[in-house]
Design a protein around this motif. Structure first.
Motif, PDB file in Angstrom:
ATOM      1  N   ASN A  86      -7.455   0.622  -5.323  1.00 24.44           N
ATOM      2  CA  ASN A  86      -8.216   1.782  -4.856  1.00 24.44           C
ATOM      3  C   ASN A  86      -7.737   2.280  -3.500  1.00 24.44           C
ATOM      4  OD1 ASN A  86      -9.880   1.669  -7.118  1.00 24.44           O
ATOM      5  ND2 ASN A  86     -11.083   0.061  -6.155  1.00 24.44           N
ATOM      6  N   GLY A  87      -6.456   2.048  -3.205  1.00 24.10           N
ATOM      7  CA  GLY A  87      -5.925   2.547  -1.944  1.00 24.10           C
ATOM      8  C   GLY A  87      -5.628   4.020  -2.025  1.00 24.10           C
ATOM      9  N   LYS A  88      -5.365   4.614  -0.846  1.00 25.55           N
ATOM     10  CA  LYS A  88      -4.992   6.029  -0.813  1.00 25.55           C
ATOM     11  C   LYS A  88      -3.533   6.136  -0.381  1.00 25.55           C
ATOM     12  CE  LYS A  88      -9.320   8.370  -0.013  1.00 25.55           C
ATOM     13  NZ  LYS A  88     -10.214   7.258   0.364  1.00 25.55           N
ATOM     14  N   ALA A  89      -2.955   7.310  -0.626  1.00 22.59           N
ATOM     15  CA  ALA A  89      -1.593   7.542  -0.191  1.00 22.59           C
ATOM     16  C   ALA A  89      -1.540   7.540   1.329  1.00 22.59           C
ATOM     17  CB  ALA A  89      -1.101   8.875  -0.734  1.00 22.59           C
ATOM     18  N   PRO A  90      -0.511   6.962   1.931  1.00 21.52           N
ATOM     19  CA  PRO A  90      -0.497   6.776   3.390  1.00 21.52           C
ATOM     20  C   PRO A  90      -0.238   8.059   4.166  1.00 21.52           C
ATOM     21  CG  PRO A  90       1.509   5.965   2.455  1.00 21.52           C
ATOM     22  CD  PRO A  90       0.661   6.358   1.307  1.00 21.52           C
TER      23      PRO A  90
ATOM     24  N   PRO B 182     -11.021   1.776   7.093  1.00 15.96           N
ATOM     25  CA  PRO B 182      -9.749   1.269   7.608  1.00 15.96           C
ATOM     26  C   PRO B 182      -8.820   0.696   6.541  1.00 15.96           C
ATOM     27  CG  PRO B 182     -11.544   0.538   8.960  1.00 15.96           C
ATOM     28  CD  PRO B 182     -12.154   1.174   7.772  1.00 15.96           C
ATOM     29  N   ASN B 183      -9.369   0.108   5.513  1.00 16.15           N
ATOM     30  CA  ASN B 183      -8.495  -0.561   4.547  1.00 16.15           C
ATOM     31  C   ASN B 183      -8.068   0.359   3.428  1.00 16.15           C
ATOM     32  OD1 ASN B 183      -7.049  -2.635   3.676  1.00 16.15           O
ATOM     33  ND2 ASN B 183      -8.740  -3.854   2.915  1.00 16.15           N
ATOM     34  N   SER B 184      -8.038   1.677   3.660  1.00 16.56           N
ATOM     35  CA  SER B 184      -7.888   2.577   2.531  1.00 16.56           C
ATOM     36  C   SER B 184      -6.449   2.952   2.236  1.00 16.56           C
ATOM     37  CB  SER B 184      -8.684   3.842   2.781  1.00 16.56           C
ATOM     38  OG  SER B 184      -8.166   4.495   3.896  1.00 16.56           O
ATOM     39  N   PHE B 185      -5.502   2.564   3.071  1.00 20.70           N
ATOM     40  CA  PHE B 185      -4.116   2.942   2.796  1.00 20.70           C
ATOM     41  C   PHE B 185      -3.400   1.847   2.017  1.00 20.70           C
ATOM     42  CE2 PHE B 185      -3.514   5.887   6.657  1.00 20.70           C
ATOM     43  CZ  PHE B 185      -4.111   6.892   5.950  1.00 20.70           C
ATOM     44  N   VAL B 186      -2.446   2.257   1.190  1.00 22.74           N
ATOM     45  CA  VAL B 186      -1.534   1.282   0.616  1.00 22.74           C
ATOM     46  C   VAL B 186      -0.456   1.004   1.657  1.00 22.74           C
ATOM     47  CG1 VAL B 186      -1.978   2.053  -1.708  1.00 22.74           C
ATOM     48  CG2 VAL B 186      -0.097   3.000  -0.466  1.00 22.74           C
ATOM     49  N   ASP B 187       0.327  -0.047   1.395  1.00 20.69           N
ATOM     50  CA  ASP B 187       1.329  -0.447   2.378  1.00 20.69           C
ATOM     51  C   ASP B 187       2.485   0.544   2.380  1.00 20.69           C
ATOM     52  OD1 ASP B 187       2.779  -1.762   4.173  1.00 20.69           O
ATOM     53  OD2 ASP B 187       3.018  -3.612   3.054  1.00 20.69           O
ATOM     54  N   PRO B 188       2.758   1.244   3.482  1.00 18.46           N
ATOM     55  CA  PRO B 188       3.813   2.257   3.454  1.00 18.46           C
ATOM     56  C   PRO B 188       5.225   1.715   3.638  1.00 18.46           C
ATOM     57  CG  PRO B 188       2.719   2.298   5.541  1.00 18.46           C
ATOM     58  CD  PRO B 188       2.016   1.257   4.725  1.00 18.46           C
ATOM     59  N   LEU B 189       5.370   0.467   4.061  1.00 11.48           N
ATOM     60  CA  LEU B 189       6.710  -0.039   4.366  1.00 11.48           C
ATOM     61  C   LEU B 189       7.611  -0.140   3.131  1.00 11.48           C
ATOM     62  CD1 LEU B 189       8.525  -1.059   6.568  1.00 11.48           C
ATOM     63  CD2 LEU B 189       7.630  -3.315   6.228  1.00 11.48           C
ATOM     64  N   PRO B 190       7.138  -0.699   1.992  1.00 11.59           N
ATOM     65  CA  PRO B 190       8.011  -0.720   0.810  1.00 11.59           C
ATOM     66  C   PRO B 190       8.391   0.670   0.330  1.00 11.59           C
ATOM     67  CG  PRO B 190       6.206  -2.221   0.504  1.00 11.59           C
ATOM     68  CD  PRO B 190       5.887  -1.421   1.708  1.00 11.59           C
ATOM     69  N   GLN B 191       7.475   1.634   0.490  1.00 11.21           N
ATOM     70  CA  GLN B 191       7.811   3.001   0.075  1.00 11.21           C
ATOM     71  C   GLN B 191       8.956   3.551   0.903  1.00 11.21           C
ATOM     72  OE1 GLN B 191       4.419   5.464  -0.050  1.00 11.21           O
ATOM     73  NE2 GLN B 191       3.140   3.939  -1.027  1.00 11.21           N
ATOM     74  N   ALA B 192       8.943   3.253   2.207  1.00  9.36           N
ATOM     75  CA  ALA B 192      10.030   3.747   3.046  1.00  9.36           C
ATOM     76  C   ALA B 192      11.343   3.103   2.652  1.00  9.36           C
ATOM     77  CB  ALA B 192       9.717   3.472   4.513  1.00  9.36           C
ATOM     78  N   LEU B 193      11.297   1.803   2.278  1.00  4.93           N
ATOM     79  CA  LEU B 193      12.536   1.148   1.857  1.00  4.93           C
ATOM     80  C   LEU B 193      13.064   1.765   0.568  1.00  4.93           C
ATOM     81  CD1 LEU B 193      11.781  -2.582   2.527  1.00  4.93           C
ATOM     82  CD2 LEU B 193      13.083  -1.011   3.876  1.00  4.93           C
ATOM     83  N   VAL B 194      12.167   1.999  -0.395  1.00  6.22           N
ATOM     84  CA  VAL B 194      12.599   2.525  -1.687  1.00  6.22           C
ATOM     85  C   VAL B 194      13.144   3.935  -1.551  1.00  6.22           C
ATOM     86  CG1 VAL B 194      11.700   3.235  -3.921  1.00  6.22           C
ATOM     87  CG2 VAL B 194      11.175   1.029  -3.049  1.00  6.22           C
TER      88      VAL B 194
END
Lengths: 114, 80, 255, 109
Positions: free
Chosen positions: A49-53, A64-76
């Motif tokens: 149930n996260g949101k887009a960062p 506060p806990n509503s974002f997904v982890d943006p670091l893997p997206q930046a790598l991909v």
């Protein structure tokens, strides 16, 4: 769940690399493995149930806990563009192989092995 | 959402098997393009819109075009 | 026989990876407070206690930290672009270098003077509609990388869309040849401009690729410091690079 | 539930129905050209209807959806006409029930 899908796709890509004798199929198999690994890396950062960062105007009310982890997206993001570059290089090498050995099938190449 | 992800994953597996095992290389390239296009849905389901846009532009557009142009230059390439 | 071996090997690999999955947290159950990027989401590396912040404690980043305070990190609305340009900028530099190397490799392998033809004249509908669509596609690509710090997008997809426009030109006009000199010079100047931004950060902030511009307000076009500038250079560089790849793949030698 | 949401839902249902017709046409039609026609016409109208339905249900997206409709109206017919021409030039014959073939000779102007 998405982990399982990407792992099965990696297995199919490995199978294609081992069985096919046409070099073009090798490139297709490598591209399948590329896509599967990208899906796997993005899946490691997903939160239920996260949101887009992306910060929006409704920021002060967000939890506060509503974002997904943006670091893997930046790598991909960089990995995909590198993927198209290397894929185009491989395809252009195949054109040369076809001109020199008159076939891209491993068993029919002229002047290789024998 | 979960059922949709399962359906998309099943379609991706079918497209991957078809891309690996197809007799003609043209079919293989088209199946690979379809796989990239379905993976866009998975990226959106995992809340990664940046990756989804990049994959849609690269995977379904540019990679397919590059592979088709090289296939055209190889005059069909050795079919199996 | 070969297929049987291949199936066995692939099944073994799949089993191994599924066993390896046991070491990862379940899908969707990631504890973000153990990740480095949680510090970035908190928009502060020093003062916020990240563990409590993720658990829902009220020490969310305060308003002046998010809206317009010159922080250590810059404040762009899209966190992914901010990570690409600020946290992992060396990655991006190396990625651009890899792309340059592959473009040079394609040029060396497939170099030629003549343009390959498809043997079929494009018809009236395609030619006319290309004239209408081409400015729209290029404008869309530029929009993607100019607004990269506000909306999903950024330099890489923007550049790819521009390369797709060049591909459309190649498909719709049998005589069209891209000017390789312009493409190469644009790409080289944009690559060196990226390094110049890095050196400017080194001169003003003390670190290579440091964010040396004011941050502004989250959500406005002129915000996020150096991110829009770097993304413009990356977008133009990737666009000219992939256009060069598309052009080189259409070249063939004489005879 | 306000009125615009109801109108948007009705438009979404119409769009889904036209998508269904497109898929049915692809299954039922005899050759490439008829399938292309069925798929393109039905999905163009279906896209218009679904996207407009989203725009009416959420009025803050209305301008963006209008732009999307303009893009689809520009690109979709061109793409299908180019596909049909390429398949004709590469030698795919229309089915036997075709009476008139106005495209004979390559369609050059």
């Amino acid at each position: 769940m998405v982990y399982g899908i990407s792992i099965i796709l990696i297995g199919i890509g490995i199978y294609g690399l081992m069985t096919q004798k046409n070099l073009f199929k090798h490139i297709v198999s490598l591209s399948i493995i590329d896509t599967a690994v990208n899906i796997f890396i993005v899946a490691t950062g997903y939160v239920s149930n996260g949101k887009a960062p992306i910060y929006t105007r409704a920021l002060p009310g967000f939890s506060p806990n509503s974002f997904v982890d943006p670091l893997p997206q930046a790598l991909v993001l960089t990995a995909i563009v590198i993927g198209v570059g290397t894929l185009a290089l491989g395809a252009s090498l195949l054109v040369r192989v076809k001109e020199k050995h008159s076939s891209i099938n491993v068993e029919n190449m002229k002047g290789v092995g024998e | 959402m979960s059922a949709l992800i399962w359906i998309a994953g099943g379609m991706m597996v079918v497209a991957a098997v078809f891309a690996v095992e197809a007799k003609r290389i043209l079919d293989s390239v088209i199946a690979m393009s379809a796989l990239s296009l379905i993976s866009v849905f998975l990226f959106i389901a995992m809340r990664a819109p940046d990756v989804a846009i990049t994959e849609a532009a690269v995977g379904a557009g540019l990679v397919t075009a590059v592979l088709l142009v090289t296939l055209f230059r190889m005059k069909g390439g050795g079919d199996e | 026989m070969r297929r049987l071996y291949a199936i066995l090997v692939a099944a073994g690999l799949i089993y191994m990876l599924f066993v390896f999955l046991g070491t990862l947290p379940l899908y969707g159950k990631v504890d973000l407070s153990n990740r480095v990027s949680a510090h970035f989401l908190a928009k502060d590396v020093n003062s916020v206690d990240v563990k409590k912040w993720v658990e829902g404690d009220k020490q969310v980043p305060s308003r002046e930290k998010i809206y317009g305070r010159k922080g250590f990190e810059d404040e762009s609305a899209n966190v992914v672009t901010s990570i690409v340009v600020n946290y992992r900028s060396f990655d991006t530099l190396g990625e651009v270098t890899v792309l340059f190397a592959s473009a040079v490799g394609i040029g060396l392998v497939l170099g030629g003077m003549k343009r390959m033809g498809y043997g079929r004249k494009p018809n009236f509908i395609l030619r006319v509609s290309t004239g209408i669509l081409l400015p729209l596609i290029i404008m869309f690509g530029i929009y993607i990388f100019v607004h990269g710090h506000l909306t999903p997008g950024g330099g890489f997809p923007g550049g790819t869309v521009i390369a797709a426009a060049v591909l459309l030109l190649y498909l719709s006009n049998e005589e069209f040849v891209a000017n390789m000199k312009t493409s190469k010079s644009l790409e080289g100047s944009m690559g060196s401009l990226y390094v110049i931004f890095g050196l400017a950060g080194l001169a003003t902030g003390g670190a290579f690729l440091f964010n040396f511009l004011p941050n502004g307000v989250v959500g406005s076009l002129f915000s996020a410091g150096v991110v829009p500038l770097v993304y413009m250079t990356i977008g133009l560089k990737v666009g000219s690079e992939l256009s060069g790849v598309v052009a080189e793949i259409h070249e063939e030698r004489e005879g | 539930m306000s009125a615009n949401v109801v109108i948007g839902d009705i438009l979404l249902a119409i769009g889904a129905f036209f998508y269904f017709l497109g898929g049915l046409g692809i299954l039922r039609m005899p050759d490439v050209y008829n399938r292309l026609q069925a798929g393109t016409k039905a999905t163009t109208l279906g896209t218009f209807s679904t996207v407009l339905g989203v725009g009416i249900a959420k009025p803050e997206f209305l301008l963006k959806t209008l732009i999307i409709i303009a893009f689809v109206a520009l690109t979709n017919p061109v793409g299908s006409s180019v596909l049909a021409r390429a398949s004709y030039l590469s030698g795919i014959k229309p089915c036997d029930c075709t009476k008139v073939d106005e495209y004979k000779g390559g369609g050059e102007e």
